[in-house]
Design an enzyme around this catalytic site. Structure first.
Site, PDB file in Angstrom:
ATOM      1  N   CYS A  17      14.250  36.297  54.608  1.00  0.00           N
ATOM      2  CA  CYS A  17      12.940  36.166  53.953  1.00  0.00           C
ATOM      3  C   CYS A  17      13.120  35.472  52.591  1.00  0.00           C
ATOM      4  O   CYS A  17      13.805  35.997  51.708  1.00  0.00           O
ATOM      5  CB  CYS A  17      12.326  37.553  53.799  1.00  0.00           C
ATOM      6  SG  CYS A  17      10.711  37.524  53.053  1.00  0.00           S
TER       7      CYS A  17
ATOM      8  N   TYR B  48       1.018  61.406  11.465  1.00  0.00           N
ATOM      9  CA  TYR B  48      -0.321  61.432  10.883  1.00  0.00           C
ATOM     10  C   TYR B  48      -0.717  62.740  10.195  1.00  0.00           C
ATOM     11  O   TYR B  48      -1.882  62.953   9.916  1.00  0.00           O
ATOM     12  CB  TYR B  48      -1.370  61.049  11.918  1.00  0.00           C
ATOM     13  CG  TYR B  48      -1.330  61.868  13.199  1.00  0.00           C
ATOM     14  CD1 TYR B  48      -1.566  63.241  13.185  1.00  0.00           C
ATOM     15  CD2 TYR B  48      -1.082  61.253  14.413  1.00  0.00           C
ATOM     16  CE1 TYR B  48      -1.537  63.972  14.348  1.00  0.00           C
ATOM     17  CE2 TYR B  48      -1.055  61.978  15.587  1.00  0.00           C
ATOM     18  CZ  TYR B  48      -1.281  63.342  15.544  1.00  0.00           C
ATOM     19  OH  TYR B  48      -1.261  64.059  16.694  1.00  0.00           O
TER      20      TYR B  48
ATOM     21  N   LYS C   8     -14.222  58.269  20.504  1.00  0.00           N
ATOM     22  CA  LYS C   8     -13.521  57.655  21.639  1.00  0.00           C
ATOM     23  C   LYS C   8     -14.216  56.367  22.062  1.00  0.00           C
ATOM     24  O   LYS C   8     -15.445  56.337  22.206  1.00  0.00           O
ATOM     25  CB  LYS C   8     -13.513  58.622  22.826  1.00  0.00           C
ATOM     26  CG  LYS C   8     -12.795  59.927  22.512  1.00  0.00           C
ATOM     27  CD  LYS C   8     -11.409  59.944  23.083  1.00  0.00           C
ATOM     28  CE  LYS C   8     -11.333  61.013  24.121  1.00  0.00           C
ATOM     29  NZ  LYS C   8     -10.156  61.087  24.879  1.00  0.00           N
TER      30      LYS C   8
ATOM     31  N   CYS D 134       7.776  35.350  55.796  1.00  0.00           N
ATOM     32  CA  CYS D 134       8.678  35.078  56.915  1.00  0.00           C
ATOM     33  C   CYS D 134       8.126  35.610  58.241  1.00  0.00           C
ATOM     34  O   CYS D 134       8.791  35.506  59.270  1.00  0.00           O
ATOM     35  CB  CYS D 134      10.048  35.702  56.644  1.00  0.00           C
ATOM     36  SG  CYS D 134      10.030  37.491  56.751  1.00  0.00           S
TER      37      CYS D 134
ATOM     38  N   LYS E 128      -6.562  56.460  17.009  1.00  0.00           N
ATOM     39  CA  LYS E 128      -6.236  57.589  17.881  1.00  0.00           C
ATOM     40  C   LYS E 128      -5.243  57.083  18.925  1.00  0.00           C
ATOM     41  O   LYS E 128      -5.615  56.424  19.894  1.00  0.00           O
ATOM     42  CB  LYS E 128      -7.494  58.141  18.543  1.00  0.00           C
ATOM     43  CG  LYS E 128      -7.232  59.430  19.280  1.00  0.00           C
ATOM     44  CD  LYS E 128      -8.524  60.126  19.656  1.00  0.00           C
ATOM     45  CE  LYS E 128      -8.277  61.516  20.201  1.00  0.00           C
ATOM     46  NZ  LYS E 128      -7.398  61.571  21.333  1.00  0.00           N
TER      47      LYS E 128
ATOM     48  N   CYS F 298       4.848  39.859  57.293  1.00  0.00           N
ATOM     49  CA  CYS F 298       5.238  39.326  55.991  1.00  0.00           C
ATOM     50  C   CYS F 298       4.608  37.943  55.772  1.00  0.00           C
ATOM     51  O   CYS F 298       4.713  37.069  56.642  1.00  0.00           O
ATOM     52  CB  CYS F 298       6.762  39.230  55.918  1.00  0.00           C
ATOM     53  SG  CYS F 298       7.325  38.460  54.397  1.00  0.00           S
TER      54      CYS F 298
ATOM     55  N   ASP G  57      -2.741  56.858  21.924  1.00  0.00           N
ATOM     56  CA  ASP G  57      -2.825  57.488  23.236  1.00  0.00           C
ATOM     57  C   ASP G  57      -1.415  57.824  23.714  1.00  0.00           C
ATOM     58  O   ASP G  57      -0.774  57.067  24.414  1.00  0.00           O
ATOM     59  CB  ASP G  57      -3.505  56.507  24.208  1.00  0.00           C
ATOM     60  CG  ASP G  57      -4.128  57.239  25.367  1.00  0.00           C
ATOM     61  OD1 ASP G  57      -4.107  58.492  25.360  1.00  0.00           O
ATOM     62  OD2 ASP G  57      -4.630  56.569  26.285  1.00  0.00           O
TER      63      ASP G  57
ATOM     64  N   GLU H 140      -8.297  56.637  10.865  1.00  0.00           N
ATOM     65  CA  GLU H 140      -7.010  56.341  11.516  1.00  0.00           C
ATOM     66  C   GLU H 140      -7.251  55.942  12.967  1.00  0.00           C
ATOM     67  O   GLU H 140      -8.324  56.161  13.509  1.00  0.00           O
ATOM     68  CB  GLU H 140      -6.124  57.601  11.524  1.00  0.00           C
ATOM     69  CG  GLU H 140      -5.661  58.020  10.158  1.00  0.00           C
ATOM     70  CD  GLU H 140      -4.964  59.367  10.178  1.00  0.00           C
ATOM     71  OE1 GLU H 140      -4.732  59.930  11.269  1.00  0.00           O
ATOM     72  OE2 GLU H 140      -4.672  59.868   9.092  1.00  0.00           O
TER      73      GLU H 140
ATOM     74  N   CYS I 220       9.124  44.388  53.875  1.00  0.00           N
ATOM     75  CA  CYS I 220       9.600  43.412  54.843  1.00  0.00           C
ATOM     76  C   CYS I 220      11.104  43.653  54.952  1.00  0.00           C
ATOM     77  O   CYS I 220      11.809  43.602  53.947  1.00  0.00           O
ATOM     78  CB  CYS I 220       9.323  41.992  54.337  1.00  0.00           C
ATOM     79  SG  CYS I 220      10.264  40.762  55.252  1.00  0.00           S
TER      80      CYS I 220
HETATM   81  S1  IVH Z   1      -5.025  64.702  13.899  1.00  0.00           S
HETATM   82  C1  IVH Z   1      -6.203  69.117  13.735  1.00  0.00           C
HETATM   83  N1  IVH Z   1      -4.755  62.110  14.072  1.00  0.00           N
HETATM   84  O1  IVH Z   1      -5.345  63.408  19.513  1.00  0.00           O
HETATM   85  C2  IVH Z   1      -6.123  67.685  13.996  1.00  0.00           C
HETATM   86  N2  IVH Z   1      -4.598  63.378  16.072  1.00  0.00           N
HETATM   87  O2  IVH Z   1      -7.126  66.285  20.147  1.00  0.00           O
HETATM   88  C3  IVH Z   1      -4.834  67.284  14.513  1.00  0.00           C
HETATM   89  N3  IVH Z   1      -4.106  62.031  18.075  1.00  0.00           N
HETATM   90  O3  IVH Z   1      -3.311  65.379  21.004  1.00  0.00           O
HETATM   91  C4  IVH Z   1      -4.777  65.948  15.093  1.00  0.00           C
HETATM   92  N4  IVH Z   1      -4.026  60.095  17.071  1.00  0.00           N
HETATM   93  O4  IVH Z   1      -2.009  64.193  19.141  1.00  0.00           O
HETATM   94  C5  IVH Z   1      -4.779  63.274  14.757  1.00  0.00           C
HETATM   95  N5  IVH Z   1      -4.503  59.817  14.064  1.00  0.00           N
HETATM   96  C6  IVH Z   1      -4.520  60.956  14.732  1.00  0.00           C
HETATM   97  C7  IVH Z   1      -4.306  61.026  16.125  1.00  0.00           C
HETATM   98  C8  IVH Z   1      -4.352  62.256  16.776  1.00  0.00           C
HETATM   99  C9  IVH Z   1      -3.906  60.724  18.219  1.00  0.00           C
HETATM  100  C10 IVH Z   1      -4.059  63.013  19.189  1.00  0.00           C
HETATM  101  C11 IVH Z   1      -3.358  64.290  18.872  1.00  0.00           C
HETATM  102  C12 IVH Z   1      -3.998  65.303  19.799  1.00  0.00           C
HETATM  103  C13 IVH Z   1      -5.346  64.709  20.046  1.00  0.00           C
HETATM  104  C14 IVH Z   1      -6.394  65.513  19.318  1.00  0.00           C
END
Ligand code: IVH
Length: 672
Positions: free
Chosen positions: A433, A224, A315, A412, A115, A409, A117, A113, A427
């Site tokens: 201006c 998720y 990451k 102007c 991740k 500025c 942000d 999946e 300004c």
């Molecule tokens: S699973 C026990 N899936 O990443 C596992 N987390 O440290 C539960 N996050 O703040 C998390 N995308 O909110 C999972 N596809 C994803 C995610 C995800 C982002 C975030 C989650 C948490 C941090 C995990």
């Protein structure tokens, strides 16, 4: 309408709106127009006001927001909210997979999946209805942000299909990049500082006390994970796909947001794909997440103290390039705010060629100790424009001069001012201006303000340069001959433009107020001011105390409004606009009744059937008056939950009748 009919109609509209909401925000395949959707929503709102006893607690009208949370309650998570262990290299992923293979002696399936942000959220549903939404907090206890989460359109309020009776779904709330950019555009337009990145803004927004703010920001949510006792599925993937059937927005396999694989090669392919393509996503990710699919295998693998052994995050390294800072230029905005911009030696980053980077303000330049010709590190974050994150000082040419913020500025030449405690230089020559003069006119004609068709930024530029217009009131004196004399202006366009200017005379007062471009008066504030004062004359003569008594108006805005009207030039512009026929008062709606005529109310606390704004509106619609603070002249204090003890004591001392929401509803009888 009789009770039975109203109840049926509320039910019908609620169901239909939930369905269309899902079609629009989750399935991305709307069946009706925005206009028809809004019309139905308005109809439901009206019926709910008239028959509050039939309104559903999870009504789609909750999406609009308006409920205030003074303090977010702490909730203990039914299932602890763990975090993921992080990894930064492919070797660590290989090690993770090898560890799993040592424990499990069978073929293993993985789910890959993205991740996201954003901010983690756990949302519980009981009998198909959204019950509570809680932030992660420390993993054991989080904060109850239900009211705010209900405004996020992709979170279903009511489920469909064969959902479990009692379960929790977890996911990530995030700021889509387009919504983030739109919010910052709006903030720039009213002179508010911009937010730095989508993640922190999503987290801040979710904790807003006013759910209307959350509703207006356009947050989104991907789900998720499904949690519960005796759930009827065997794997994570199956659960997520099922959740889509109940109405949740899930990461779609067809968009490659999620996939199943049974090999390390499949995992690596997913990582490579998203490392290369993440810049094309409409939201930010900071890596990918890999999970063992089978619940049985997950259980066998178990947990460490902090995180599951069956999942790991990979990451991404943020892409960073090094290039030369050639020069710094300065842009002047509509409000006079001066923003430095770095001009760079062109360099490839995240699939595009970068030539400019934002520097935000003088503090940023100082923090980086930036010198001209420096070799700088550039990264692309959530913003469209990349940013300079550091300097490679070892490559600094000996003669390099430090970047000095300009004193005057660039447009102007007036001296720039930086107020104490503020990061931005301004300004102050707002009347002369050029970018400020043009910026104010462009703001006035923009879609959300006066929406004047046929007048683009280039034409404004021409009209200002030729001296035909100096401020917005000059727009209404433009003649056909002046227009056809302009370069590239055909007769038809000139006529269109004149018609657009004429049509703007029908724009309602609240939008005119927004269009004037008073600092800190955005769309919402303009609406509140128009509602509270009804006309420009009353607003112009309002005292500071009267201004701050209005919902959402703080001292900063009140001061800015007063300063605006103190300026005689602004008053002249308004007089000329008024003479031209622009709307400067609210068109009065027919009153619901005069049952409250001559009575003044102080509304305080939180209510169950109506929001505070709705109560205030009902008071006015029935002939009553809202006042900000309790005095001997107040007739009633309408007390909701959490009314402060000081107000209670004051009302009792003065012998003012304190009434509840129920009493109030009875007072206006069938009109509630
Ligand atoms: S699973 C026990 N899936 O990443 C596992 N987390 O440290 C539960 N996050 O703040 C998390 N995308 O909110 C999972 N596809 C994803 C995610 C995800 C982002 C975030 C989650 C948490 C941090 C995990």
């Amino acid at each position: 309408m009789d009770n039975l009919h109203a109840k049926q109609e509320i039910e019908r509209l609620t169901q239909a709106l939930n369905h269309h909401n899902h079609k629009y925000y989750v399935a991305s395949s709307p069946e009706i127009s925005d206009y028809d959707f809004d019309k139905m929503l308005l109809e439901l709102q009206k019926l709910e006001t008239e028959f509050p006893e039939f309104a559903y607690p999870n009504s789609p009208t909750k999406r609009v927001g308006g409920d205030i949370t003074k303090k977010f309650e702490t909730i203990i998570h039914r299932f602890p909210m763990l975090s993921l262990s992080n990894s930064y290299s492919r070797e660590e992923i290989i090690d993770w997979e090898n560890r799993i293979k040592k424990t499990i002696n069978a073929p293993i399936e993985y789910v890959c999946e993205l991740k996201y942000d954003g901010v983690a959220i756990g949302i519980s549903y009981k009998d198909g209805k959204l019950f509570k939404a809680v932030t992660r907090g420390d993993g054991t206890r989080g904060e109850d942000v239900t009211t705010n989460v209900k405004t996020i359109r992709s979170v279903p309020l009511e489920l469909e299909g064969d959902y479990p009776a009692d379960f929790e779904i977890r996911g990530e709330i995030f700021f889509p990049l387009a919504a983030f950019a739109k919010m910052n555009d709006e903030r720039r337009a009213i002179g508010e500082p911009e937010f730095a990145n989508p993640r922190n803004s999503a987290s801040g927004t979710l904790k807003s006390q006013d759910s209307k703010v959350v509703a207006s920001r356009g947050l989104d949510c991907f789900l998720y994970g499904v949690y519960g006792e005796d759930l009827d599925f065997e794997s994570h993937y199956e659960a997520v796909i099922k959740a889509a059937g109940w109405g949740f927005k899930i990461p779609l396999p067809e968009k490659k947001y999620m996939c199943k694989t049974d090999s390390i090669e499949g995992i690596m392919e997913f990582i490579t794909y998203w490392d290369e393509h993440r810049a094309t996503l409409p939201f930010e990710i900071d890596g990918v997440v890999l999970k063992v699919n089978s619940y049985d295998v997950q259980q066998e693998l178990g947990y460490t103290a902090k995180s599951p052994r069956w999942a790991i995050a990979y990451k991404f390294k943020t892409e960073r390039v090094e290039t030369i800072l050639e020069s710094v230029s300065y842009q002047v905005g509509r409000t006079g705010a001066v923003t430095p911009v770095a001009n760079l030696q062109p360099v490839g980053l995240g699939g595009t060629i970068v030539k400019r980077a934002s520097l935000h303000n003088a503090d940023q330049i100082e923090k980086l100790s930036l010198h001209l010709s420096d070799s700088v590190y550039v990264e692309k974050g959530g913003e469209i424009i990349p940013k300079i994150v550091g300097v490679n000082e070892s490559l600094r040419p000996q003669a390099a001069a430090p970047v000095q913020f300009i004193t005057n500025c660039p447009e102007c030449e007036s001296l720039l001012i930086r107020k104490e405690g503020e990061a931005q230089h301004f300004c102050l020559n707002e009347k002369e201006c050029p970018p400020q003069v043009k910026g104010r006119i462009e703001h006035y004609i923009s879609r959300k303000a006066m929406n004047i068709d046929g007048l683009g930024s280039e034409t404004v530029d021409l009209l200002v340069r030729k001296g035909i217009i100096h401020n917005v009131s000059d727009l209404y004196d433009i003649t056909f001959d002046q227009l056809v004399d302009l370069e590239r202006m055909a007769e038809k366009s000139a006529n269109n433009l004149l018609q657009g200017i004429k049509d703007s005379k029908n724009v309602p007062f609240e939008r005119v107020l927004f269009a004037l471009g008073i600092r800190f008066v955005g769309e919402t504030v303009a609406k509140q001011l128009a509602k509270a004062f009804k006309s420009i004359d009353k607003l112009a003569n309002a005292t500071f105390d009267e201004l701050v008594a209005v919902d959402e108006i703080g001292e900063k805005i009140a001061l800015s409004v007063q300063l605006y009207f103190l300026d005689q030039d602004n008053r002249k512009i308004i007089e000329r606009l008024q003479a031209a026929g622009v709307q400067f008062q609210v068109e009065e709606k027919a009153m619901a009744s005069n049952l409250l005529e001559g009575k003044s109310f102080v509304v305080s606390g939180v209510f169950t059937k109506f929001s505070r704004d709705e109560i205030k509106q009902l008071i006015e619609e029935n002939g009553g008056k809202n006042v900000g603070s309790i005095s001997a002249k107040t007739d009633y204090v309408l007390a909701g939950e959490n009314m402060g003890p000081a107000k209670f004591d004051k009302a009792t001392q003065l012998g003012i009748t304190i009434i509840s929401e129920e009493d109030f509803i009875q007072m206006i009888g069938s009109k509630a």
